[in-house]
Design an enzyme around this catalytic site. Structure first.
Site, PDB file in Angstrom:
ATOM      1  N   LYS A  91       0.924  -1.417   0.003  1.00  0.00           N
ATOM      2  CA  LYS A  91       0.072  -0.179   0.041  1.00  0.00           C
ATOM      3  C   LYS A  91       0.752   1.285  -0.107  1.00  0.00           C
ATOM      4  O   LYS A  91       0.472   2.130  -0.576  1.00  0.00           O
ATOM      5  CB  LYS A  91      -0.913   0.121   1.295  1.00  0.00           C
ATOM      6  CG  LYS A  91      -1.839  -1.150   1.125  1.00  0.00           C
ATOM      7  CD  LYS A  91      -2.728  -1.098   2.505  1.00  0.00           C
ATOM      8  CE  LYS A  91      -4.068  -1.763   2.304  1.00  0.00           C
ATOM      9  NZ  LYS A  91      -5.057  -1.447   1.427  1.00  0.00           N
TER      10      LYS A  91
ATOM     11  N   LYS B  19       8.693  -8.650  14.282  1.00  0.00           N
ATOM     12  CA  LYS B  19       9.200  -8.646  15.678  1.00  0.00           C
ATOM     13  C   LYS B  19      10.063 -10.193  15.790  1.00  0.00           C
ATOM     14  O   LYS B  19       9.211 -11.297  15.380  1.00  0.00           O
ATOM     15  CB  LYS B  19       8.505  -8.470  16.624  1.00  0.00           C
ATOM     16  CG  LYS B  19       9.026  -7.774  17.926  1.00  0.00           C
ATOM     17  CD  LYS B  19       7.916  -7.627  19.076  1.00  0.00           C
ATOM     18  CE  LYS B  19       8.566  -6.531  20.140  1.00  0.00           C
ATOM     19  NZ  LYS B  19       8.753  -5.252  19.786  1.00  0.00           N
TER      20      LYS B  19
ATOM     21  N   LYS C 268       7.549  12.405  24.208  1.00  0.00           N
ATOM     22  CA  LYS C 268       7.645  11.967  25.299  1.00  0.00           C
ATOM     23  C   LYS C 268       8.636  12.719  26.180  1.00  0.00           C
ATOM     24  O   LYS C 268       9.374  13.502  25.727  1.00  0.00           O
ATOM     25  CB  LYS C 268       8.343  10.236  25.186  1.00  0.00           C
ATOM     26  CG  LYS C 268       7.057   9.511  24.754  1.00  0.00           C
ATOM     27  CD  LYS C 268       7.768   8.261  24.457  1.00  0.00           C
ATOM     28  CE  LYS C 268       8.014   7.152  25.707  1.00  0.00           C
ATOM     29  NZ  LYS C 268       8.505   5.909  25.526  1.00  0.00           N
TER      30      LYS C 268
ATOM     31  N   GLU D  70       1.533  -2.406  13.660  1.00  0.00           N
ATOM     32  CA  GLU D  70       2.266  -1.128  14.077  1.00  0.00           C
ATOM     33  C   GLU D  70       2.861  -0.102  13.038  1.00  0.00           C
ATOM     34  O   GLU D  70       3.729  -0.861  12.545  1.00  0.00           O
ATOM     35  CB  GLU D  70       3.099  -1.078  15.239  1.00  0.00           C
ATOM     36  CG  GLU D  70       3.206   0.298  15.867  1.00  0.00           C
ATOM     37  CD  GLU D  70       4.188   0.305  16.878  1.00  0.00           C
ATOM     38  OE1 GLU D  70       3.935   0.959  18.132  1.00  0.00           O
ATOM     39  OE2 GLU D  70       5.586  -0.047  16.750  1.00  0.00           O
TER      40      GLU D  70
ATOM     41  N   ALA E 273      15.628   8.617  17.207  1.00  0.00           N
ATOM     42  CA  ALA E 273      15.009   7.750  18.047  1.00  0.00           C
ATOM     43  C   ALA E 273      16.078   6.487  17.673  1.00  0.00           C
ATOM     44  O   ALA E 273      16.246   5.699  18.562  1.00  0.00           O
ATOM     45  CB  ALA E 273      13.736   7.358  17.198  1.00  0.00           C
TER      46      ALA E 273
HETATM   47  P1  0O2 Z   1      11.234  -2.081  19.323  1.00  0.00           P
HETATM   48  O1  0O2 Z   1      12.467  -2.728  19.597  1.00  0.00           O
HETATM   49  O2  0O2 Z   1      11.614  -0.765  18.505  1.00  0.00           O
HETATM   50  O3  0O2 Z   1      10.016  -3.041  18.670  1.00  0.00           O
HETATM   51  P2  0O2 Z   1       3.779  -1.583  23.855  1.00  0.00           P
HETATM   52  O4  0O2 Z   1       4.567  -1.830  24.688  1.00  0.00           O
HETATM   53  O5  0O2 Z   1       4.059  -1.530  22.613  1.00  0.00           O
HETATM   54  O6  0O2 Z   1       2.251  -2.602  23.885  1.00  0.00           O
HETATM   55  P3  0O2 Z   1       3.998   1.174  24.472  1.00  0.00           P
HETATM   56  O7  0O2 Z   1       5.399   1.007  24.908  1.00  0.00           O
HETATM   57  O8  0O2 Z   1       3.099   2.020  25.263  1.00  0.00           O
HETATM   58  O9  0O2 Z   1       3.184  -0.326  24.428  1.00  0.00           O
HETATM   59  O10 0O2 Z   1       4.041   1.507  22.792  1.00  0.00           O
HETATM   60  P4  0O2 Z   1       4.517   2.843  22.231  1.00  0.00           P
HETATM   61  O11 0O2 Z   1       4.632   4.001  23.054  1.00  0.00           O
HETATM   62  O12 0O2 Z   1       3.722   2.995  21.050  1.00  0.00           O
HETATM   63  O13 0O2 Z   1       5.829   2.312  21.698  1.00  0.00           O
HETATM   64  C1  0O2 Z   1       6.097   1.205  20.936  1.00  0.00           C
HETATM   65  C2  0O2 Z   1       7.191   1.515  20.179  1.00  0.00           C
HETATM   66  O14 0O2 Z   1       7.547   2.837  19.935  1.00  0.00           O
HETATM   67  C3  0O2 Z   1       8.502   0.727  20.694  1.00  0.00           C
HETATM   68  O15 0O2 Z   1       8.718  -0.582  20.514  1.00  0.00           O
HETATM   69  C4  0O2 Z   1       9.330   1.877  19.934  1.00  0.00           C
HETATM   70  O16 0O2 Z   1       9.811   1.171  18.577  1.00  0.00           O
HETATM   71  C5  0O2 Z   1       9.066   2.991  19.804  1.00  0.00           C
HETATM   72  N1  0O2 Z   1       9.368   3.628  21.030  1.00  0.00           N
HETATM   73  C6  0O2 Z   1       8.599   4.178  21.950  1.00  0.00           C
HETATM   74  N2  0O2 Z   1       8.887   5.206  22.771  1.00  0.00           N
HETATM   75  C7  0O2 Z   1      10.400   5.372  22.531  1.00  0.00           C
HETATM   76  C8  0O2 Z   1      11.270   5.952  23.040  1.00  0.00           C
HETATM   77  O17 0O2 Z   1      11.400   6.741  23.967  1.00  0.00           O
HETATM   78  N3  0O2 Z   1      12.789   6.118  22.464  1.00  0.00           N
HETATM   79  C9  0O2 Z   1      12.638   5.023  21.165  1.00  0.00           C
HETATM   80  N4  0O2 Z   1      13.643   5.204  20.639  1.00  0.00           N
HETATM   81  N5  0O2 Z   1      11.706   4.294  20.650  1.00  0.00           N
HETATM   82  C10 0O2 Z   1      10.641   4.464  21.499  1.00  0.00           C
HETATM   83  P5  0O2 Z   1       9.501  -1.402  21.432  1.00  0.00           P
HETATM   84  O18 0O2 Z   1       8.761  -2.741  21.429  1.00  0.00           O
HETATM   85  O19 0O2 Z   1       9.628  -0.720  22.762  1.00  0.00           O
HETATM   86  O20 0O2 Z   1      10.861  -1.470  20.889  1.00  0.00           O
END
Ligand code: 0O2
Length: 243
Positions: A35, A60, A127, A154, A166
């Site tokens: 898409k 993942k 954040k 996502e 990030a």
């Molecule tokens: P990865 O390794 O990137 O997959 P959830 O745990 O997803 O159910 P959450 O944490 O409230 O709930 O979800 P959110 O806030 O939507 O964040 C999900 C993803 O966003 C993270 O996945 C990161 O990829 C990114 N993210 C969120 N906060 C931050 C941050 O402060 N710094 C960075 N660099 N990335 C962030 P994962 O699974 O944590 O990690």
């Protein structure tokens, strides 16, 4: 003696379930990526500007999924994981400008087969560490041979500057095993401010250039139309007659 045939059957059944489980996420990533690729190509060919710079996607890994299951204190059960871990299929879109982010998000979520489940706007509400990005949890139907599965994915949409920040923050976070020294945290927050300033500056320049183009167009000084030589046009007409 143990009935190994029953055990083997169980293992085989579990293996098939796991393959089905992971496959659905692979297909979801492929569907969303297609898409996005259609939007990118359309923008490239029809409009003179493409808001999507790059796209990255991943499913993942089982290890990261397992870590998240533990972090969320969930039972190790596929239906529970399916419902609660909603970023197993992940797509990240990098846009040129902040104003493109919501535009691209709307273009995707308005598509009939995409259901928007949740939107987290860390651009409106960054954040405390400085993280900015738009997160969409969507559901997309995957048509298998014997059933339709609605799969969560996502989609993270952000600018190149937000992504640069990030990615570095993510690496540091893991390197320091989640306890980042305060000086580094402060430095990162400063860097997030700088990234934000760059985004604002680039957006301003982009708007000014668009305005200049628009003015030129209104004054008839826009791009000159291509004038094809008559031999070329008759060659095209000839080919059309043959087909
Ligand atoms: P990865 O390794 O990137 O997959 P959830 O745990 O997803 O159910 P959450 O944490 O409230 O709930 O979800 P959110 O806030 O939507 O964040 C999900 C993803 O966003 C993270 O996945 C990161 O990829 C990114 N993210 C969120 N906060 C931050 C941050 O402060 N710094 C960075 N660099 N990335 C962030 P994962 O699974 O944590 O990690």
């Amino acid at each position: 003696m143990e009935d190994t045939s029953i055990e083997l059957k169980n293992v085989m059944h579990w293996k098939t379930e796991m393959v089905r489980f992971m496959m659905a996420y692979k297909f979801a990533v492929e569907e969303v990526s297609t898409k996005i690729s259609i939007l990118q190509q359309e923008f490239q060919q029809i409009h003179d500007y493409n808001p999507i710079e790059h796209v990255k996607s991943r499913v993942k890994s089982p290890e990261s999924t397992f870590k998240k299951v533990q972090k969320k204190k969930l039972p190790l059960n596929l239906p529970v994981i399916r419902e609660n871990i909603r970023d197993i299929a992940g797509i990240r879109i990098n846009c040129s400008f902040v104003s493109d982010i919501h535009r691209v998000a709307d273009m995707l979520t308005q598509q009939k087969d995409i259901t928007l489940i949740e939107k987290k706007d860390y651009i409106q509400n960054p954040k405390t560490n400085g993280y900015k990005s738009l997160h969409l949890i969507v559901q997309i139907p995957i048509f298998m041979s014997d059933r339709v599965e609605n799969v969560y994915a996502e989609i993270q949409i952000r600018t190149i500057a937000m992504d640069f920040w990030a990615s570095l923050e993510h690496k540091i976070y893991y390197k320091y095993n989640k306890a980042i020294p305060k000086s580094l945290r402060d430095d990162l927050r400063d860097a997030a401010v700088t990234a934000n300033e760059l985004d604002e500056r680039m957006e301003r320049i982009h708007k000014e250039v668009s305005q200049l183009k628009e003015d030129d167009h209104q004054n008839g000084n826009g791009e000159k139309p291509i004038i094809f030589p008559p031999e070329f046009l008759s060659m095209l007409a000839e080919n059309e007659d043959k087909s």
